[in-house]
Design a protein around this motif. Structure first.
Motif, PDB file in Angstrom:
ATOM      1  N   VAL A  74       6.709   8.604 -16.708  1.00 21.13           N
ATOM      2  CA  VAL A  74       7.097   7.309 -17.386  1.00 21.13           C
ATOM      3  C   VAL A  74       8.058   6.859 -16.261  1.00 21.13           C
ATOM      4  N   ARG A  75       8.729   7.613 -15.436  1.00 22.31           N
ATOM      5  CA  ARG A  75       8.983   7.809 -14.142  1.00 22.31           C
ATOM      6  C   ARG A  75       9.712   6.108 -13.687  1.00 22.31           C
ATOM      7  N   HIS A  76       7.824   6.615 -13.251  1.00 27.36           N
ATOM      8  CA  HIS A  76       6.617   5.735 -12.459  1.00 27.36           C
ATOM      9  C   HIS A  76       6.956   4.004 -12.843  1.00 27.36           C
ATOM     10  N   LEU A  77       6.692   4.192 -14.242  1.00 25.08           N
ATOM     11  CA  LEU A  77       6.744   2.915 -14.806  1.00 25.08           C
ATOM     12  C   LEU A  77       8.081   2.310 -14.956  1.00 25.08           C
ATOM     13  N   ASP A  78       9.269   3.073 -14.764  1.00 25.09           N
ATOM     14  CA  ASP A  78       9.919   2.289 -14.919  1.00 25.09           C
ATOM     15  C   ASP A  78      10.564   1.608 -13.133  1.00 25.09           C
ATOM     16  N   ALA A  79      10.479   2.144 -12.300  1.00 29.42           N
ATOM     17  CA  ALA A  79       9.953   1.466 -10.901  1.00 29.42           C
ATOM     18  C   ALA A  79       9.327  -0.342 -10.719  1.00 29.42           C
ATOM     19  N   GLY A  80       8.190   0.554 -11.736  1.00 30.31           N
ATOM     20  CA  GLY A  80       7.896  -0.624 -11.606  1.00 30.31           C
ATOM     21  C   GLY A  80       7.804  -1.830 -12.520  1.00 30.31           C
ATOM     22  N   ILE A  81       8.856  -1.640 -13.932  1.00 34.54           N
ATOM     23  CA  ILE A  81       9.521  -2.415 -14.997  1.00 34.54           C
ATOM     24  C   ILE A  81      10.926  -2.697 -13.170  1.00 34.54           C
ATOM     25  N   ALA A  82      11.332  -2.521 -13.218  1.00 37.47           N
ATOM     26  CA  ALA A  82      12.435  -2.771 -12.440  1.00 37.47           C
ATOM     27  C   ALA A  82      12.523  -3.763 -11.322  1.00 37.47           C
ATOM     28  N   THR A 105       2.480  -6.650  -2.837  1.00 39.35           N
ATOM     29  CA  THR A 105       3.187  -5.946  -2.093  1.00 39.35           C
ATOM     30  C   THR A 105       3.900  -5.040  -3.007  1.00 39.35           C
ATOM     31  N   ASP A 106       5.061  -5.984  -4.307  1.00 39.39           N
ATOM     32  CA  ASP A 106       5.786  -4.447  -5.582  1.00 39.39           C
ATOM     33  C   ASP A 106       5.012  -3.482  -5.369  1.00 39.39           C
ATOM     34  N   THR A 107       3.903  -3.891  -6.036  1.00 42.76           N
ATOM     35  CA  THR A 107       2.890  -2.960  -6.806  1.00 42.76           C
ATOM     36  C   THR A 107       3.057  -1.794  -5.612  1.00 42.76           C
ATOM     37  N   VAL A 108       2.011  -2.590  -4.440  1.00 42.75           N
ATOM     38  CA  VAL A 108       1.334  -1.466  -3.547  1.00 42.75           C
ATOM     39  C   VAL A 108       2.654  -0.284  -3.203  1.00 42.75           C
ATOM     40  N   ASP A 109       3.694  -0.615  -2.854  1.00 41.13           N
ATOM     41  CA  ASP A 109       4.870  -0.226  -2.016  1.00 41.13           C
ATOM     42  C   ASP A 109       4.802   1.060  -3.343  1.00 41.13           C
ATOM     43  N   ASN A 110       4.922  -0.049  -4.854  1.00 46.03           N
ATOM     44  CA  ASN A 110       5.552   2.004  -5.864  1.00 46.03           C
ATOM     45  C   ASN A 110       4.036   3.466  -6.032  1.00 46.03           C
ATOM     46  N   HIS A 111       2.563   2.632  -5.313  1.00 47.90           N
ATOM     47  CA  HIS A 111       1.947   3.440  -5.494  1.00 47.90           C
ATOM     48  C   HIS A 111       1.498   3.899  -3.546  1.00 47.90           C
ATOM     49  N   VAL A 176      -5.159  -2.437  -8.193  1.00 48.72           N
ATOM     50  CA  VAL A 176      -3.801  -1.138  -6.600  1.00 48.72           C
ATOM     51  C   VAL A 176      -4.070   0.879  -7.426  1.00 48.72           C
ATOM     52  N   HIS A 177      -4.130   0.763  -8.511  1.00 46.10           N
ATOM     53  CA  HIS A 177      -3.949   2.176  -8.780  1.00 46.10           C
ATOM     54  C   HIS A 177      -5.243   2.977  -8.440  1.00 46.10           C
ATOM     55  N   GLN A 178      -6.920   2.207  -8.538  1.00 46.04           N
ATOM     56  CA  GLN A 178      -8.271   2.418  -8.346  1.00 46.04           C
ATOM     57  C   GLN A 178      -8.317   2.818  -6.818  1.00 46.04           C
ATOM     58  N   ALA A 179      -7.408   1.547  -6.203  1.00 46.14           N
ATOM     59  CA  ALA A 179      -8.065   1.445  -4.475  1.00 46.14           C
ATOM     60  C   ALA A 179      -7.570   2.800  -4.045  1.00 46.14           C
ATOM     61  N   LEU A 180      -6.452   3.390  -4.294  1.00 45.28           N
ATOM     62  CA  LEU A 180      -4.877   4.327  -3.365  1.00 45.28           C
ATOM     63  C   LEU A 180      -5.182   5.044  -3.783  1.00 45.28           C
ATOM     64  N   ALA A 181      -5.835   5.951  -5.085  1.00 43.44           N
ATOM     65  CA  ALA A 181      -5.707   6.808  -5.366  1.00 43.44           C
ATOM     66  C   ALA A 181      -7.650   7.065  -5.293  1.00 43.44           C
ATOM     67  N   LEU A 186      -7.959   3.166   0.084  1.00 40.86           N
ATOM     68  CA  LEU A 186      -8.242   1.575   1.157  1.00 40.86           C
ATOM     69  C   LEU A 186      -6.739   1.528   1.992  1.00 40.86           C
ATOM     70  N   ASN A 187      -7.054   0.954   3.178  1.00 38.34           N
ATOM     71  CA  ASN A 187      -5.746   0.779   4.040  1.00 38.34           C
ATOM     72  C   ASN A 187      -4.701   0.131   3.188  1.00 38.34           C
ATOM     73  N   ALA A 188      -3.803   0.474   2.368  1.00 36.10           N
ATOM     74  CA  ALA A 188      -2.470  -0.349   1.707  1.00 36.10           C
ATOM     75  C   ALA A 188      -2.482  -1.557   2.735  1.00 36.10           C
ATOM     76  N   ASP A 189      -2.496  -1.970   3.956  1.00 41.31           N
ATOM     77  CA  ASP A 189      -1.907  -3.292   4.375  1.00 41.31           C
ATOM     78  C   ASP A 189      -3.356  -4.276   3.646  1.00 41.31           C
ATOM     79  N   ASP A 190      -4.560  -4.022   4.198  1.00 40.73           N
ATOM     80  CA  ASP A 190      -5.821  -4.805   4.596  1.00 40.73           C
ATOM     81  C   ASP A 190      -6.087  -4.950   2.683  1.00 40.73           C
ATOM     82  N   LEU A 191      -5.598  -3.577   1.537  1.00 42.33           N
ATOM     83  CA  LEU A 191      -5.204  -4.152   0.239  1.00 42.33           C
ATOM     84  C   LEU A 191      -5.002  -5.405  -0.368  1.00 42.33           C
ATOM     85  N   GLN A 192      -3.216  -5.210  -0.021  1.00 40.19           N
ATOM     86  CA  GLN A 192      -2.542  -6.288  -0.119  1.00 40.19           C
ATOM     87  C   GLN A 192      -3.036  -7.331   0.691  1.00 40.19           C
ATOM     88  N   ARG A 193      -4.270  -8.102   1.256  1.00 42.18           N
ATOM     89  CA  ARG A 193      -3.955  -8.833   2.104  1.00 42.18           C
ATOM     90  C   ARG A 193      -5.037 -10.065   1.136  1.00 42.18           C
TER      91      ARG A 193
END
Length: 205
Positions: A74-82, A105-111, A176-181, A186-193
């Protein structure tokens, strides 16, 4: 078997600063424990040790580790909502690809910082009514913000922008969930681009 509803409810909601700090220490310690040991071996005793409190003190706040993980989700989702609420459309002054890049970027940074813990959340977090309501709130908030953004960009050549906005939001979260988990994340910067390029191309096709 999933824990019953009463078994995953926090036992105590903090009303004083010291209690809130203790609760946060438990939650922060749990992230480290689950990432280091996995969920099955991430016991409440280990969490209490990492938080430097007694097991009795931990149980004053949470009845078991299922309740701790549910609260962390829930705390993780609250950060995404904010982040979604803070993402105010600035009209066509911001190019579409930059606006989509900000969202990705916001989504990747949250994960991106705790992939091992992210795997635990995705695989083991109890699907409580509160958690599923937060999932729906995150999707709705993000979709509304994106719809407003798309309306200000004439290069968006889509008939049903409401459907497109929802599809983009779900795609970003899922990818983002599947790629980073994944074990070979995947490299986060490559994923964002690449994700930004893919979604911008879809919206302006």
């Amino acid at each position: 078997m999933a824990a019953g509803r009463q078994q995953i409810q926090p036992r105590r909601q903090p009303r004083q600063r010291r209690s809130e700090e203790t609760r946060d220490r438990i939650l922060d310690a749990a992230i480290g424990v689950f990432a280091a040991y996995g969920y099955d071996r991430g016991t409440t005793n280990r969490i209490a040790d990492w938080a430097e409190i007694s097991i009795g003190s931990l149980y004053q706040y949470f009845p078991n580790k299922d309740a701790i993980l549910a609260e962390l989700a829930v705390r993780h989702l609250d950060a995404g909502i904010a982040a979604a609420r803070d993402r105010r459309p600035a009209g066509s002054a911001i190019p579409l690809d930059e606006a989509i890049a900000d969202m990705v970027t916001d989504t990747v940074d949250n994960h991106r910082h705790d992939p091992a813990f992210l795997r635990v959340v995705l695989e083991r977090a109890p699907r409580t009514p509160e958690l599923m309501a937060k999932v729906a709130e995150l999707q709705d908030t993000s979709t509304t913000a994106l719809q407003e953004l798309l309306a200000d960009h004439p290069e968006v050549n889509l008939g049903a922008t409401d459907t497109a906005a929802r599809l983009v939001v779900v795609t970003v979260e899922s990818v983002v969930h599947q790629a980073l988990a994944a074990p070979a994340a995947l490299n986060a910067d490559d994923l964002q681009r690449e994700l930004t390029a893919m979604l911008t191309s879809y919206l302006t096709r």
